[in-house]
Write an enzyme that holds these catalytic residues in place. Structure first.
Site, PDB file in Angstrom:
ATOM      1  N   TYR A 421      33.967  15.256 -16.456  1.00  0.00           N
ATOM      2  CA  TYR A 421      33.232  16.267 -15.715  1.00  0.00           C
ATOM      3  C   TYR A 421      33.680  17.513 -16.212  1.00  0.00           C
ATOM      4  O   TYR A 421      34.581  17.719 -16.718  1.00  0.00           O
ATOM      5  CB  TYR A 421      33.755  16.215 -14.068  1.00  0.00           C
ATOM      6  CG  TYR A 421      34.903  16.609 -13.633  1.00  0.00           C
ATOM      7  CD1 TYR A 421      35.306  18.040 -13.658  1.00  0.00           C
ATOM      8  CD2 TYR A 421      35.980  15.798 -13.662  1.00  0.00           C
ATOM      9  CE1 TYR A 421      36.501  18.269 -13.060  1.00  0.00           C
ATOM     10  CE2 TYR A 421      37.206  16.105 -13.260  1.00  0.00           C
ATOM     11  CZ  TYR A 421      37.722  17.341 -12.962  1.00  0.00           C
ATOM     12  OH  TYR A 421      38.928  17.809 -12.667  1.00  0.00           O
ATOM     13  N   CYS A 422      32.799  18.506 -16.030  1.00  0.00           N
ATOM     14  CA  CYS A 422      33.144  20.046 -16.538  1.00  0.00           C
ATOM     15  C   CYS A 422      32.876  20.859 -15.189  1.00  0.00           C
ATOM     16  O   CYS A 422      32.859  20.422 -14.187  1.00  0.00           O
ATOM     17  CB  CYS A 422      32.194  19.958 -17.705  1.00  0.00           C
ATOM     18  SG  CYS A 422      30.530  20.189 -17.422  1.00  0.00           S
ATOM     19  N   ARG A 423      32.427  21.901 -15.480  1.00  0.00           N
ATOM     20  CA  ARG A 423      32.036  22.939 -14.394  1.00  0.00           C
ATOM     21  C   ARG A 423      30.769  22.624 -13.735  1.00  0.00           C
ATOM     22  O   ARG A 423      30.633  22.569 -12.528  1.00  0.00           O
ATOM     23  CB  ARG A 423      32.007  24.504 -15.155  1.00  0.00           C
ATOM     24  CG  ARG A 423      31.930  25.488 -13.718  1.00  0.00           C
ATOM     25  CD  ARG A 423      32.006  26.953 -14.267  1.00  0.00           C
ATOM     26  NE  ARG A 423      30.985  27.104 -15.097  1.00  0.00           N
ATOM     27  CZ  ARG A 423      29.536  27.634 -14.927  1.00  0.00           C
ATOM     28  NH1 ARG A 423      29.481  27.792 -13.492  1.00  0.00           N
ATOM     29  NH2 ARG A 423      28.608  27.856 -15.723  1.00  0.00           N
ATOM     30  N   GLY A 425      28.134  20.179 -15.510  1.00  0.00           N
ATOM     31  CA  GLY A 425      27.526  18.855 -16.004  1.00  0.00           C
ATOM     32  C   GLY A 425      27.125  19.107 -17.301  1.00  0.00           C
ATOM     33  O   GLY A 425      26.805  18.139 -17.970  1.00  0.00           O
ATOM     34  N   TYR A 450      32.292  19.846 -11.743  1.00  0.00           N
ATOM     35  CA  TYR A 450      33.383  20.211 -10.633  1.00  0.00           C
ATOM     36  C   TYR A 450      32.986  20.916  -9.304  1.00  0.00           C
ATOM     37  O   TYR A 450      33.124  20.561  -8.299  1.00  0.00           O
ATOM     38  CB  TYR A 450      34.185  20.859 -11.290  1.00  0.00           C
ATOM     39  CG  TYR A 450      35.518  21.389 -10.428  1.00  0.00           C
ATOM     40  CD1 TYR A 450      36.425  20.587  -9.871  1.00  0.00           C
ATOM     41  CD2 TYR A 450      35.717  22.593  -9.997  1.00  0.00           C
ATOM     42  CE1 TYR A 450      37.406  20.824  -9.134  1.00  0.00           C
ATOM     43  CE2 TYR A 450      36.713  23.032  -9.084  1.00  0.00           C
ATOM     44  CZ  TYR A 450      37.510  22.396  -8.638  1.00  0.00           C
ATOM     45  OH  TYR A 450      38.565  22.603  -8.062  1.00  0.00           O
TER      46      TYR A 450
END
Length: 458
Positions: A421-423, A425, A450
């Site tokens: 996961y990132c901020r 997507g 996230y």
């Protein structure tokens, strides 16, 4: 005075054309590699570019000093500490560069400030519209001072210069040089928000010394030791191409090739990948890529920070075959060239049609909804930058930033599920493509990243 800022959003990079309209003499500071805009505007303004000044050896893009020197005959100049593989003029601390016609400082004038810290050869340029005026027009701060931040001091660790030593030099450059300028002095940095050359850059592309003195976290009153601690912590992961570009900017590089990329049949593209060690780089939007892509292809959308992300997942010197939305392949090639990725073998025309015709070559990105629990033995990986991770992460997540994933993925077990996961997507899909190309068997990313996961948990 003619003064123009050229801001390139996709690299968060700024360059500057400064000229004296009376004499027609001009300088270009920190040019990008595609130089047509500069040449057109200089001609329209009746200016001759006589000097190309680099504030330092850029790491995040390939500079256009060689292209511009070839086109104009201008001299290339760096700070006095620079050592290059081509002839340059070395600019001394305190030296004045006059664009006027009279002997001595006259007309538009630039004063050189040696400001080591981001790099040893870093300089800033104080711009005087009138050399007799008490206050300068502005200062070009390179990567020494940004709007909201200062240059990162940790890019030269491999050269034997510690981040702490460089941060100390940066502190002295800021307080001994830049902060002695009047508050009304305009600040023109080399980068803005999104650049990996700092961690807290503003979306504003100009400011003043006074505003930065009041609002920039790194310029608040503090001892040098506290400044060093502050600016060496939490910097973004360094994209893998940075060292490559810094070396090319220092030693020299081939001139930009502006020819359009060659169209390849699908068989030809796959043969190039097999025979030349090339990678398929899919630059289509995220939704199109996740729905259907060629198995083993890498991804970074042209609608994101395409070149920077490509430089994080593709090793310098690797041949590339583009999979692009029709009509965007030339833009994709140019953006790669801006970071020195010149080895583009060609592109696949109409990839959607090719994907439909060859279902045996197609994969889909496996994704988790934000509230969906990963498998019990899954490796949960946060691919955001360290400062983002430290500000809040999902329970049990390990931080492996996207910029470092190409090397750090060796610490993961390819036979166990991986959830990324990132901020929001985008970076996690790029990371998923990289792991799948490296042979990981079960890779998924969290839709919405996230932010969506936190919202789903209430």
């Amino acid at each position: 005075m003619h003064f123009a800022q050229y801001y390139l959003d996709c690299l968060s990079q700024a360059s500057y054309l400064i000229g004296d309209e009376t004499t027609g003499r001009a300088v270009l500071v920190d040019p990008r590699r595609d130089i047509d805009d500069y040449l057109r505007d200089a001609e329209a303004a009746g200016l001759r570019i006589e000097l190309i000044i680099e504030t330092h050896f850029h790491a995040d893009f390939l500079s256009g000093h060689l292209e511009l020197a070839r086109a104009t005959g201008a001299t290339i100049a760096f700070g006095e500490a620079a050592e290059t593989g081509y002839p340059i003029r070395r600019l001394r601390d305190g030296e004045r560069i006059s664009l006027g016609g009279a002997p001595g400082p006259s007309g538009v004038t630039l004063t050189v400030l040696a400001t080591p810290g981001h790099t040893p050869e870093s300089i800033c340029l104080v711009v005087h519209e009138d050399p007799e005026a008490e206050e300068p027009y502005g200062v070009l701060t390179g990567d020494t001072l940004f709007v909201g931040d200062v240059g990162r001091p940790d890019l030269l660790a491999t050269a034997g210069l510690t981040p702490e030593d460089m941060a100390g030099r940066l502190y002295r450059s800021l307080h001994g040089k830049l902060l002695t300028l009047p508050d009304a002095t305009r600040v023109f940095p080399a980068h803005g928000a999104g650049s990996a050359c700092g961690r807290n850059l503003s979306t504003e592309t100009t400011s003043t010394i006074g505003d930065q003195r009041r609002h920039n976290y790194a310029l608040q009153p503090m001892p040098e030791a506290e400044f060093v601690r502050l600016v060496t912590a939490g910097q973004p992961a360094t994209p893998g191409y940075f060292a490559h570009d810094a070396a090319l900017n220092r030693d020299g590089h081939p001139l930009l090739d502006t020819a359009p990329p060659a169209a390849l049949t699908l068989d030809g593209a796959l043969a190039a990948c097999r025979d030349a060690g090339a990678v398929l780089l899919d630059s289509r939007p995220l939704a199109a890529y996740t729905e259907a892509h060629f198995t083993g292809s890498l991804h970074t959308g042209l609608d994101t920070r395409f070149a920077e992300y490509a430089g994080s997942v593709v090793a310098p010197g690797t041949p590339i075959v583009l999979v692009s939305e029709p009509g965007t392949e030339a833009e994709a090639r140019l953006r790669l060239a801006r970071i020195g990725y010149d080895h583009v073998l060609g592109y696949v025309p109409d990839p959607a049609a090719e994907l439909a015709r060859h279902p045996e070559l197609v994969s889909r990105t496996r994704r988790l909804a934000a509230g969906e629990a990963p498998a019990g033995d899954a490796q949960l990986i946060d691919v955001r930058n360290p400062a983002e991770y430290e500000a809040g992460a999902l329970p049990g997540a390990r931080n492996l930033p996207l910029a470092a994933l190409a090397t750090s993925c060796a610490t993961l077990d390819p036979d166990r599920p991986v959830v990324l996961y990132c901020r929001s997507g985008s970076r996690s899909v790029i990371a998923a493509a990289l792991l799948e190309a490296r042979g990981f068997r079960d890779v998924r990313d969290v839709i919405g990243g996230y932010q969506a996961a936190v919202s789903a948990c209430g």
